[in-house]
Write a protein that holds these residues in place. Structure first.
Motif, PDB file in Angstrom:
ATOM      1  N   GLU A   1      -2.051  98.709 103.791  1.00  0.00           N
ATOM      2  CA  GLU A   1      -0.687  99.123 103.512  1.00  0.00           C
ATOM      3  C   GLU A   1      -0.404  97.430 101.759  1.00  0.00           C
ATOM      4  O   GLU A   1      -0.832  97.110 100.625  1.00  0.00           O
ATOM      5  N   ASP A   2      -1.298  96.590 102.533  1.00  0.00           N
ATOM      6  CA  ASP A   2      -1.488  95.323 101.011  1.00  0.00           C
ATOM      7  C   ASP A   2      -1.941  96.310  99.870  1.00  0.00           C
ATOM      8  O   ASP A   2      -1.592  95.698  98.956  1.00  0.00           O
ATOM      9  N   VAL A   3      -3.028  96.781  99.938  1.00  0.00           N
ATOM     10  CA  VAL A   3      -3.335  97.305  99.254  1.00  0.00           C
ATOM     11  C   VAL A   3      -2.467  98.795  98.357  1.00  0.00           C
ATOM     12  O   VAL A   3      -2.158  98.811  96.685  1.00  0.00           O
ATOM     13  N   ALA A   4      -2.033  99.295  99.090  1.00  0.00           N
ATOM     14  CA  ALA A   4      -0.783 100.222  98.672  1.00  0.00           C
ATOM     15  C   ALA A   4       0.207  99.435  97.279  1.00  0.00           C
ATOM     16  O   ALA A   4       0.703  99.467  96.703  1.00  0.00           O
ATOM     17  N   ARG A   5       0.664  98.408  98.723  1.00  0.00           N
ATOM     18  CA  ARG A   5       2.160  97.425  97.585  1.00  0.00           C
ATOM     19  C   ARG A   5       1.323  97.260  96.113  1.00  0.00           C
ATOM     20  O   ARG A   5       1.759  96.227  96.335  1.00  0.00           O
ATOM     21  N   SER A   6       0.183  96.580  96.141  1.00  0.00           N
ATOM     22  CA  SER A   6      -0.525  96.045  94.787  1.00  0.00           C
ATOM     23  C   SER A   6      -1.036  96.672  93.731  1.00  0.00           C
ATOM     24  O   SER A   6      -0.451  96.616  92.258  1.00  0.00           O
ATOM     25  N   VAL A   7      -0.693  97.944  94.684  1.00  0.00           N
ATOM     26  CA  VAL A   7      -0.892  99.317  93.164  1.00  0.00           C
ATOM     27  C   VAL A   7       0.334 100.161  92.378  1.00  0.00           C
ATOM     28  O   VAL A   7       1.292  99.877  92.263  1.00  0.00           O
ATOM     29  N   ALA A   8       1.097 100.141  93.792  1.00  0.00           N
ATOM     30  CA  ALA A   8       2.552 100.526  93.199  1.00  0.00           C
ATOM     31  C   ALA A   8       3.928  99.922  93.553  1.00  0.00           C
ATOM     32  O   ALA A   8       4.174  98.612  94.366  1.00  0.00           O
ATOM     33  N   ALA A   9       4.855 100.015  92.279  1.00  0.00           N
ATOM     34  CA  ALA A   9       6.398  98.673  92.199  1.00  0.00           C
ATOM     35  C   ALA A   9       6.821  99.587  92.784  1.00  0.00           C
ATOM     36  O   ALA A   9       7.401 100.540  92.884  1.00  0.00           O
ATOM     37  N   GLY A  10       7.357  97.872  94.023  1.00  0.00           N
ATOM     38  CA  GLY A  10       8.816  99.136  95.311  1.00  0.00           C
ATOM     39  C   GLY A  10       8.341  99.814  95.661  1.00  0.00           C
ATOM     40  O   GLY A  10       7.603  99.970  96.394  1.00  0.00           O
ATOM     41  N   PRO A  11       9.693 100.759  96.594  1.00  0.00           N
ATOM     42  CA  PRO A  11       9.599 101.373  97.713  1.00  0.00           C
ATOM     43  C   PRO A  11       8.419 102.093  97.671  1.00  0.00           C
ATOM     44  O   PRO A  11       8.565 103.040  98.558  1.00  0.00           O
ATOM     45  N   ASP A  12       7.809 103.094  96.835  1.00  0.00           N
ATOM     46  CA  ASP A  12       7.235 104.136  96.929  1.00  0.00           C
ATOM     47  C   ASP A  12       5.664 103.991  97.218  1.00  0.00           C
ATOM     48  O   ASP A  12       4.772 104.466  97.004  1.00  0.00           O
ATOM     49  N   TRP A  13       5.912 102.484  97.866  1.00  0.00           N
ATOM     50  CA  TRP A  13       4.223 102.485  98.056  1.00  0.00           C
ATOM     51  C   TRP A  13       3.397 102.670  99.120  1.00  0.00           C
ATOM     52  O   TRP A  13       2.072 103.508  99.441  1.00  0.00           O
ATOM     53  N   GLN A  14       4.369 103.853  99.891  1.00  0.00           N
ATOM     54  CA  GLN A  14       3.718 104.581 101.244  1.00  0.00           C
ATOM     55  C   GLN A  14       3.164 105.641 100.544  1.00  0.00           C
ATOM     56  O   GLN A  14       2.437 106.311 101.128  1.00  0.00           O
ATOM     57  N   SER A  15       4.001 106.213  99.623  1.00  0.00           N
ATOM     58  CA  SER A  15       3.638 108.193  99.151  1.00  0.00           C
ATOM     59  C   SER A  15       1.826 107.647  98.351  1.00  0.00           C
ATOM     60  O   SER A  15       1.235 108.452  98.456  1.00  0.00           O
ATOM     61  N   LEU A  16       0.824 105.585  98.323  1.00  0.00           N
ATOM     62  CA  LEU A  16      -0.257 105.577  97.853  1.00  0.00           C
ATOM     63  C   LEU A  16      -1.362 105.728  99.440  1.00  0.00           C
ATOM     64  O   LEU A  16      -2.427 105.704  99.468  1.00  0.00           O
ATOM     65  N   LEU A  17      -0.519 105.513 100.595  1.00  0.00           N
ATOM     66  CA  LEU A  17      -1.238 105.692 101.859  1.00  0.00           C
ATOM     67  C   LEU A  17      -2.209 106.166 102.120  1.00  0.00           C
ATOM     68  O   LEU A  17      -3.888 105.997 102.530  1.00  0.00           O
ATOM     69  N   PRO A  18      -2.006 107.914 101.626  1.00  0.00           N
ATOM     70  CA  PRO A  18      -3.319 108.998 101.878  1.00  0.00           C
ATOM     71  C   PRO A  18      -4.560 108.647 100.855  1.00  0.00           C
ATOM     72  O   PRO A  18      -5.652 108.876 100.824  1.00  0.00           O
ATOM     73  N   SER A  19      -4.124 108.081  99.425  1.00  0.00           N
ATOM     74  CA  SER A  19      -5.480 107.856  98.137  1.00  0.00           C
ATOM     75  C   SER A  19      -5.801 106.632  98.874  1.00  0.00           C
ATOM     76  O   SER A  19      -7.109 106.505  98.263  1.00  0.00           O
ATOM     77  N   VAL A  20      -5.468 106.117  99.462  1.00  0.00           N
ATOM     78  CA  VAL A  20      -6.196 104.579  99.672  1.00  0.00           C
ATOM     79  C   VAL A  20      -6.837 104.680 101.040  1.00  0.00           C
ATOM     80  O   VAL A  20      -8.024 104.386 100.418  1.00  0.00           O
ATOM     81  N   ARG A  21      -6.237 105.835 101.723  1.00  0.00           N
ATOM     82  CA  ARG A  21      -7.585 106.469 102.871  1.00  0.00           C
ATOM     83  C   ARG A  21      -8.583 106.529 102.341  1.00  0.00           C
ATOM     84  O   ARG A  21      -9.996 106.519 102.408  1.00  0.00           O
ATOM     85  N   ARG A  22      -8.054 107.847 101.576  1.00  0.00           N
ATOM     86  CA  ARG A  22      -9.591 108.640 100.956  1.00  0.00           C
ATOM     87  C   ARG A  22     -10.925 107.764 100.097  1.00  0.00           C
ATOM     88  O   ARG A  22     -11.620 107.863 100.557  1.00  0.00           O
ATOM     89  N   GLY A  23     -10.040 106.856  99.463  1.00  0.00           N
ATOM     90  CA  GLY A  23     -11.188 105.719  98.739  1.00  0.00           C
ATOM     91  C   GLY A  23     -11.576 104.857 100.019  1.00  0.00           C
ATOM     92  O   GLY A  23     -12.339 104.714  99.469  1.00  0.00           O
ATOM     93  N   ALA A  24     -11.067 104.530 100.611  1.00  0.00           N
ATOM     94  CA  ALA A  24     -11.794 103.865 101.492  1.00  0.00           C
ATOM     95  C   ALA A  24     -12.397 103.830 102.700  1.00  0.00           C
ATOM     96  O   ALA A  24     -13.550 103.978 102.076  1.00  0.00           O
ATOM     97  N   LEU A  25     -12.497 105.339 102.486  1.00  0.00           N
ATOM     98  CA  LEU A  25     -13.562 106.542 103.440  1.00  0.00           C
ATOM     99  C   LEU A  25     -14.790 106.530 102.792  1.00  0.00           C
ATOM    100  O   LEU A  25     -16.063 106.610 102.551  1.00  0.00           O
ATOM    101  N   ARG A  26     -14.173 106.446 101.304  1.00  0.00           N
ATOM    102  CA  ARG A  26     -15.065 106.797 100.019  1.00  0.00           C
ATOM    103  C   ARG A  26     -16.561 105.590  99.586  1.00  0.00           C
ATOM    104  O   ARG A  26     -17.185 105.679 100.092  1.00  0.00           O
ATOM    105  N   LEU A  27     -15.527 104.392 100.028  1.00  0.00           N
ATOM    106  CA  LEU A  27     -16.589 103.364  99.154  1.00  0.00           C
ATOM    107  C   LEU A  27     -17.107 102.413 100.437  1.00  0.00           C
ATOM    108  O   LEU A  27     -18.667 102.565 100.572  1.00  0.00           O
TER     109      LEU A  27
END
Length: 92
Positions: free
Chosen positions: A34-60
């Motif tokens: 959630e910290d990461v998603a909030r740093s990327v998305a402005a406003g309430p849309d940060w939750q929609s980025l959580l799947p992308s954060v998970r995929r990125g975290a797995l790759r890293l």
């Protein structure tokens, strides 16, 4: 109401955000997706980025650039389930 016309960050941008947030001075040993998603998305849309954060975290994590934690212990990326945290690998 979320702005559907706003451009979505690329997978590479999300991975860079993961590494940036995890390495911020004063950051705890681990950070939440959630910290990461909030740093990327402005406003309430940060939750929609959580799947992308998970995929990125797995790759890293598979590349050895990030450690995934569950209940305070490192977890194999292939066994990641449920709630997790992100941290940089120990130095040395």
């Amino acid at each position: 109401m979320p702005d559907d016309s706003a451009p979505r960050p690329s997978e590479e941008a999300v991975e860079e955000a993961i590494l940036t947030v995890a390495s911020l001075p004063g950051a705890a040993k681990t950070v939440t997706p959630e910290d990461v998603a909030r740093s990327v998305a402005a406003g309430p849309d940060w939750q929609s980025l959580l799947p992308s954060v998970r995929r990125g975290a797995l790759r890293l994590a598979q590349a050895g650039r990030l450690v995934l934690y569950r209940k305070g212990k490192p977890v194999d990326p292939s066994d990641l389930r449920g709630v997790y945290r992100l941290g940089l690998p120990p130095e040395g």
